[in-house]
Design an enzyme around this catalytic site. Structure first.
Site, PDB file in Angstrom:
ATOM      1  N   ASP A  12      -6.020  28.948  -4.375  1.00 45.76           N
ATOM      2  CA  ASP A  12      -5.925  27.371  -3.868  1.00 45.76           C
ATOM      3  C   ASP A  12      -5.077  27.038  -5.031  1.00 45.76           C
ATOM      4  OD1 ASP A  12      -7.690  25.513  -1.608  1.00 45.76           O
ATOM      5  OD2 ASP A  12      -6.502  24.560  -2.928  1.00 45.76           O
ATOM      6  N   THR A  96      -0.558  28.901   8.948  1.00 45.43           N
ATOM      7  CA  THR A  96      -0.180  27.611   8.729  1.00 45.43           C
ATOM      8  C   THR A  96       0.628  27.062   9.832  1.00 45.43           C
ATOM      9  OG1 THR A  96       0.092  28.229   6.480  1.00 45.43           O
ATOM     10  CG2 THR A  96       0.745  26.053   6.856  1.00 45.43           C
ATOM     11  N   HIS A 155       3.469  28.832  19.804  1.00 40.89           N
ATOM     12  CA  HIS A 155       2.226  28.075  19.390  1.00 40.89           C
ATOM     13  C   HIS A 155       2.472  26.636  19.317  1.00 40.89           C
ATOM     14  CE1 HIS A 155      -1.867  27.750  18.274  1.00 40.89           C
ATOM     15  NE2 HIS A 155      -1.487  26.898  17.140  1.00 40.89           N
TER      16      HIS A 155
END
Ligand SMILES: NC(=O)c1ccc[n+]([C@@H]2O[C@H](COP(=O)([O-])OP(=O)(O)OC[C@H]3O[C@@H](n4cnc5c(N)ncnc54)[C@H](O)[C@@H]3O)[C@@H](O)[C@H]2O)c1
Ligand SMILES: O=C(O)C[C@H](O)C(=O)O
Length: 296
Positions: A12, A96, A155
């Protein structure tokens, strides 16, 4: 904790990831977990067989998934750069959003870096299978334990396509009216969660479950088995360059992307109407490469 994972390297930009990794190390039976922050993306992807992205900005109520390209593309580009520098042969799985655009975006970037392998880049769409399974079982008042409905397309609200005619066990049947109601319902569930969470995130638990299901199967492939897993990937069979569906995957990546099989009239209609949206999303992702790369 997934027992098949031996080593988990979390990255991160924020240092808080070190604490998250430490907390995961307290759980027995799981992988050895390390946290990497800031400039250490290269070290995080080095020597990993599977690189998974689930970063940055979930959408807010009122946003569509495609509104998130600008927010999420830069970090994905950095992951691709780190792969090119440190680990060009890894599998890349992308959760993502917007998946319909992020997979073509990453594919174009990897191509520019000279390491694109279309058989090793996957978009994770498993959550649509989980949702379809749960709500179909509820509608039919049967157990969801063994019920399975393939979901293909992409999606997004216009591209998620459950194939009820391939539902198993075969004695379970939905009528055309139920098929349409369930399809429209499942297509809206991501948006509904974003709305109900009032801007604080998206379907975090659902995506964790779905990523685990997908990666569990992918790890078997990496370890040498030939498996079937649903993913959004390069696919020449539907009139768009990317399409989701159950693919055959082995240790070197996708062996056979999802191919057409006979659809009923309603499914044919859904496939035909999804392709222009997928093409639009693919173009949005690829065009964003032209926006981003000159700035780097
Ligand atoms: N594929 C799916 O089925 C699915 C389902 C749900 C959410 N998502 C997507 O997953 C992403 C995350 O959503 P969420 O609800 O978990 O959000 P979240 O806010 O709960 O988590 C986002 C995480 O990204 C981290 N992050 C932020 N900037 C970063 C950076 N520059 N580098 C590395 N990490 C960074 C944050 O610290 C945070 O931990 C979104 O794109 C969302 O749309 C996908
Ligand atoms: O809808 C979102 O933004 C998150 C995810 O794609 C979902 O389907 O829950």
């Amino acid at each position: 904790m997934n027992q098949k994972i031996e080593r988990l390297q979390l990255y991160d930009t924020h240092e808080k990831i070190i604490g998250a990794a430490m907390a995961l190390n307290h759980l027995p039976g799981g992988p050895i977990v390390s946290g990497f922050a800031g400039e250490k993306l290269g070290a995080a992807v080095r020597s990993s067989e599977l690189i998974l992205t689930l970063h940055r900005v979930p959408r807010k109520p009122g946003n569509k998934r495609e509104d998130m390209i600008a927010a999420n593309a830069l970090l994905l580009q950095k992951v691709c750069r780190a792969m090119a520098d440190e680990n060009p042969n890894a599998f890349l799985a992308i959760a993502t959003n917007p998946i319909n655009s992020m997979v073509p975006f990453a594919s174009s970037i990897l191509y520019k870096y000279g390491i694109y392998n279309p058989f090793k880049v996957f978009g994770i769409t498993q959550i649509d299978i989980a949702r379809t399974r749960t709500y179909t079982a509820e509608a039919l008042q049967v157990s969801n334990q063994n019920l399975f409905v393939p979901v293909i397309g992409g999606h997004s609200a216009e591209t998620i396509i459950p194939l009820f005619s391939y539902m198993t066990p075969v004695e379970h049947v939905v009528n055309p009216c139920q098929a349409d109601t369930l399809t429209q319902f499942v297509r809206k569930l991501g948006t509904e969660i974003v709305f109900q969470k009032q801007g604080s995130g998206s379907a975090v638990v659902g995506v964790a479950h779905s990523i685990n299901e997908f990666c569990d199967t992918l790890i078997d492939a990496i370890n040498g088995k030939e498996v079937e897993a649903t993913c959004y990937s390069a696919n020449p069979y539907f009139g768009s360059r990317f399409f989701a569906g159950p693919a055959t995957i082995g240790p070197y990546g996708i062996v056979q992307p999802f191919r057409k099989f006979p659809f009923n009239d309603y499914e044919t209609f859904l496939v035909n109407s999804s392709v222009p949206f997928i093409n639009r999303d693919v173009n949005l992702g690829e065009d964003y490469v032209k926006v981003l790369l000159p700035k780097l």
